[in-house]
Design a protein around this motif. Sequence first.
Motif, mmCIF file in Angstrom:
data_model
loop_
_atom_site.group_PDB
_atom_site.id
_atom_site.type_symbol
_atom_site.label_atom_id
_atom_site.label_comp_id
_atom_site.label_asym_id
_atom_site.label_seq_id
_atom_site.Cartn_x
_atom_site.Cartn_y
_atom_site.Cartn_z
ATOM 1 N N ARG A 211 -13.591 -16.274 31.795
ATOM 2 C CA ARG A 211 -12.555 -15.525 31.091
ATOM 3 C C ARG A 211 -11.254 -16.134 31.595
ATOM 4 O O ARG A 211 -11.002 -16.205 32.797
ATOM 5 C CB ARG A 211 -12.681 -14.042 31.431
ATOM 6 N N VAL A 212 -10.450 -16.642 30.687
ATOM 7 C CA VAL A 212 -9.275 -17.413 31.070
ATOM 8 C C VAL A 212 -8.032 -16.522 31.002
ATOM 9 O O VAL A 212 -7.600 -16.090 29.933
ATOM 10 C CB VAL A 212 -9.117 -18.654 30.172
ATOM 11 N N ASP A 213 -7.482 -16.259 32.177
ATOM 12 C CA ASP A 213 -6.342 -15.363 32.344
ATOM 13 C C ASP A 213 -5.069 -15.956 31.720
ATOM 14 O O ASP A 213 -4.781 -17.143 31.910
ATOM 15 C CB ASP A 213 -6.134 -15.166 33.856
ATOM 16 N N VAL A 214 -4.346 -15.125 31.003
ATOM 17 C CA VAL A 214 -3.067 -15.541 30.405
ATOM 18 C C VAL A 214 -3.187 -16.904 29.708
ATOM 19 O O VAL A 214 -2.354 -17.801 29.898
ATOM 20 C CB VAL A 214 -1.924 -15.580 31.442
ATOM 21 N N ALA A 215 -4.209 -17.027 28.887
ATOM 22 C CA ALA A 215 -4.516 -18.323 28.268
ATOM 23 C C ALA A 215 -3.400 -18.809 27.346
ATOM 24 O O ALA A 215 -3.339 -19.995 27.012
ATOM 25 C CB ALA A 215 -5.829 -18.225 27.492
ATOM 26 N N HIS A 216 -2.529 -17.911 26.944
ATOM 27 C CA HIS A 216 -1.456 -18.296 26.019
ATOM 28 C C HIS A 216 -0.167 -18.689 26.758
ATOM 29 O O HIS A 216 0.860 -18.935 26.120
ATOM 30 C CB HIS A 216 -1.151 -17.148 25.049
ATOM 31 N N GLY A 217 -0.233 -18.754 28.113
ATOM 32 C CA GLY A 217 1.012 -18.929 28.858
ATOM 33 C C GLY A 217 1.184 -20.265 29.559
ATOM 34 O O GLY A 217 2.266 -20.546 30.075
ATOM 35 N N LEU A 218 0.136 -21.111 29.589
ATOM 36 C CA LEU A 218 0.185 -22.270 30.484
ATOM 37 C C LEU A 218 1.319 -23.244 30.168
ATOM 38 O O LEU A 218 1.945 -23.803 31.072
ATOM 39 C CB LEU A 218 -1.156 -23.024 30.439
#
Length: 552
Positions: A211-218
Amino acid sequence: MGAVSDTDPTPAAAPWWRDAVIYQVYPRSFADADGDGLGDLAGITARLPHLAGLGVDAVWLSPVYPSPQRDAGYDVADYRDVDPVFGTLEDFAALTARAHELGLRVITDLVPNHTSSEHAWFRQALAAGPGSPERARYVFREGRGEDGAQPPNSWRSVFGGSAWTRLPDGWWYLHLFDSSQPDLDWSNPQVREEFEDVLRFWLDRGVDGFRVDVAHGLVKAEGLPEWDHEQALLDGASASGERPPMWDQEGVHEIYRGWRRVLDAYDGERVLVAEAWVTPPERLARYVRGDEMHQAFNFDFLRAPWLAGELRRVVDATLEAHEVVGAPATWVLSNHDVVRHASRLGYPAGSEPASGVGPDDPQPDAELGLRRARAATLFTLALPGGAYVYQGEELGLPEVTTLPAEVRQDPSFARTGGADRGRDGCRVPIPWEGDRPSYGFGPGGASWLPQPPEWARLSVAAQTGVPGSTLELYRSALALRREHGLGRGTLAWDGGLTGGDVLAFRTRGVLVVLNLSPEPVPAPAGTRLLLASGELVGAAVPTDTAAWFAPA
Ligand code: GLC
């Protein structure tokens, strides 16, 4: 080959995750084997039979990496180990082995947007000084104004306050979350290599996905343009239509294509799940295109008010957008960041609290909330695609709204001076057996957040085998969902029944009715009841109730 109808069994070859029910374990609050008041891996392993018995397909564990725990483990100091408070890598191996024995997959949490300020990289960056390659792994900038005393731009932290912190040497670093969570610079190839290696580290240990945390923020927009608005996790345009420069940038997709290639080199259908607070659904669906991630949390659905029209609109928009990219939708009602749905739905539609609730805030109607939560769950578990269950929702646990300020630990509480109540109220440890101290959470009475006295009657033991209990409702729903292959269905609204405040759809031969109107809806002729979220009244589905029917 003949046409495949909605009731045909899906070929065994369909990947497991397309219709999986994934149970979120929040490790610090699930089960505490060593009695220190904080849950641990050995505790989880011992309780896995509960999850197998519940009928879920997989377990997602929130982070257990070494961490100063400034954001409950979402501040990772070492991506290749386990924090001693949770156990060891051997404990993790034992958990994975036991889960697999029980037929459960294991998904672990990956936090790539930021590290902890205790991570070796950040320590090295501080020591190496301005302009060094060590600092180039993070987002360091000089300040503005005289002596650079103003932060480099106007960005705010999601947890409140500025998104920048100044170092004694005068430079500033970016943190979209707490100051102990410096953002990584994903334009740096070293960062990319490191995370692909971290993926392999856990894939080699047999995890079934991330589960990829804050996937829209990198990835941040080039030049870090101003964003002078209050910050929220949910990506959305400002009133003037501008898009936030820190969320949902095009560059993230290339990262996930790379990760997909890493996963695809392994056997066993390993998955990537995006925690991407992205809207509208067409933007979200871009994370689950064929060569990117497998699933993305659908937060539009979680945030939808308890109104038939809104629910239908979100369901349709979600299904349409996912259909275009050939990905299954996923449905979620609760997690460790939001007010539990048994309480959220106890507020008038449209005034549901987004973040925590404090003792002096308007309180939810607990009975109404639970009634609606059970209905919402039954509706959700029949929708085509994957579904998520957050620990404790199967017990109908409410948000704990009465936590005093001194026990609250969420950084957003402190960073906003308490204005944001924070997320502790949905993180209170689970009651297992009602008549023991800490309700069986651990061997002693310790619990890192206090559990309310009324939780004795909500414990797993108190509800097991009790007809009509929320726990038995979940067990029955998950068993029927599996038997009828509901997650693999195609949704068709029933035009005759749907209308006003009533929603009804058919999927794989099952008719699902959700009644949000004050009037009871008579059970349709020629059907027999499979399951209902509350008692039918004279063979009718009463208000705030959902029911599943099969042909008689
Ligand atoms: C995600 C997590 C949340 C955490 C934040 C920062 O939204 O779910 O718990 O605080 O990312 O890592």
